[in-house]
Design an enzyme around this catalytic site. Structure first.
Site, mmCIF file in Angstrom:
data_model
loop_
_atom_site.group_PDB
_atom_site.id
_atom_site.type_symbol
_atom_site.label_atom_id
_atom_site.label_comp_id
_atom_site.label_asym_id
_atom_site.label_seq_id
_atom_site.Cartn_x
_atom_site.Cartn_y
_atom_site.Cartn_z
ATOM 1 N N TRP A 41 41.713 39.613 35.304
ATOM 2 C CA TRP A 41 40.596 38.780 36.010
ATOM 3 C C TRP A 41 41.694 37.610 35.851
ATOM 4 C CZ3 TRP A 41 35.541 38.835 36.630
ATOM 5 C CH2 TRP A 41 35.026 37.360 36.818
ATOM 6 N N ASP A 100 42.528 43.039 56.405
ATOM 7 C CA ASP A 100 40.838 42.920 56.209
ATOM 8 C C ASP A 100 40.694 41.844 55.429
ATOM 9 O OD1 ASP A 100 38.363 43.356 56.133
ATOM 10 O OD2 ASP A 100 38.379 44.555 54.216
#
Length: 286
Positions: A92, A194
């Site tokens: 995280w 991307d």
């Protein structure tokens, strides 16, 4: 989902109790969760109907970027592409941007782009969103960009009926003349593939992290062109990048041609909303 997340945690060698599991924003493709256990916090993505190799390729892209030691990416802890139960579990990452975050992003991206592959493209077919992205390794950038990027989207658009008539004619003419603008012999930089504003975030201390790559080796200006298409990057980002790795003289002339690929992708995913932008690029060059 409970069983899938437990599988992900076990594969990441965390067998402790789950304290909290909350759905978080993570794009339109996957279901995404913040999972907190007694040991740590994790970001878990799940795709109920993922294509073969979907998360394996994302994990590979993050690993290749991490290996350059140039810019931060989340650490991948485990993944699975088992049909119906596919997941990717990562550390995280949480933080807040500072006045220096986009400066660091520009500097770090310039450093990443100074890592090179042996050839252009990638050894495996990948995905852009959920669209298949055919690849292969090419000795020059022009052939790869024409045949594996633009032509692949042209052929897909013809099948989906999003490219037809004058649009198809102009795009075919453009491919015939692409060597008038696109360089053949450029270094095959490591590219995220991307990189729009939603595919980077600020981590601890404002450190920029790249996420969700569609990795390839190619002309770095292709990456920069996409950053300008949908926003999310400050002037300080571009100034910092150029201070570390000045842009080639041809960049402004070729930028719309590099943005065309991503416009074709969006046309083939979302439909005619992007048709006008595609046609505008074609009118400029054909």
């Amino acid at each position: 989902m409970d069983n899938i997340i437990k599988q992900a945690l076990h594969k990441a060698n965390d067998h402790s109790t789950i304290n909290n599991m909350n759905r978080v924003a993570g794009g339109s493709i996957n279901e995404s969760f913040l999972v907190e256990t007694q040991c740590d916090r994790y970001f878990v993505k799940h795709h109920a109907d993922s294509p073969v190799g979907f998360f394996e390729l994302e994990a590979a892209g993050l690993r290749l970027i991490r290996e350059t030691l140039s810019i931060s990416v989340p650490k991948v802890l485990a993944f699975s592409d088992k049909k119906g139960e596919a997941f990717l579990i990562m550390e995280w990452v949480e933080g807040h941007g500072t006045s220096e975050t986009q400066v660091k992003l520009g500097e770090r991206l310039a450093a990443m782009h100074q890592n090179y592959g042996a050839k252009h493209g990638f050894e495996k077919d990948t995905f852009i969103g959920t669209l298949p992205q055919p690849n292969g390794l090419f000795s020059n950038w022009l052939d790869y960009y024409r045949d594996r990027r633009l032509r692949a989207q042209l052929e897909l658009g013809v099948r989906k009926h999003s490219i037809a008539g004058r649009r198809q004619e102009q795009l075919e003419k453009l491919l015939e003349r692409l060597e008038d603008w696109v360089p053949r012999d450029v270094p095959p930089s490591y590219l995220h593939g991307d990189l729009w504003g939603g595919n980077w975030l600020a981590g601890p201390g404002g450190e920029p992290y790249l996420i969700d790559p569609s990795f390839l080796y190619g002309d770095r200006h292709f990456e920069l062109a996409f950053t300008e298409l949908f926003g999310g990057f400050a002037t300080a980002f571009y100034e910092a990048y150029a201070s570390q790795f000045p842009l080639a003289d041809y960049y402004e002339d070729i930028k719309p041609l590099y943005q065309l690929y991503y416009l074709l992708v969006h046309l083939n995913i979302f439909g005619e909303t992007y048709g006008g932008q595609v046609d505008a690029v074609l009118r400029r060059y054909v």
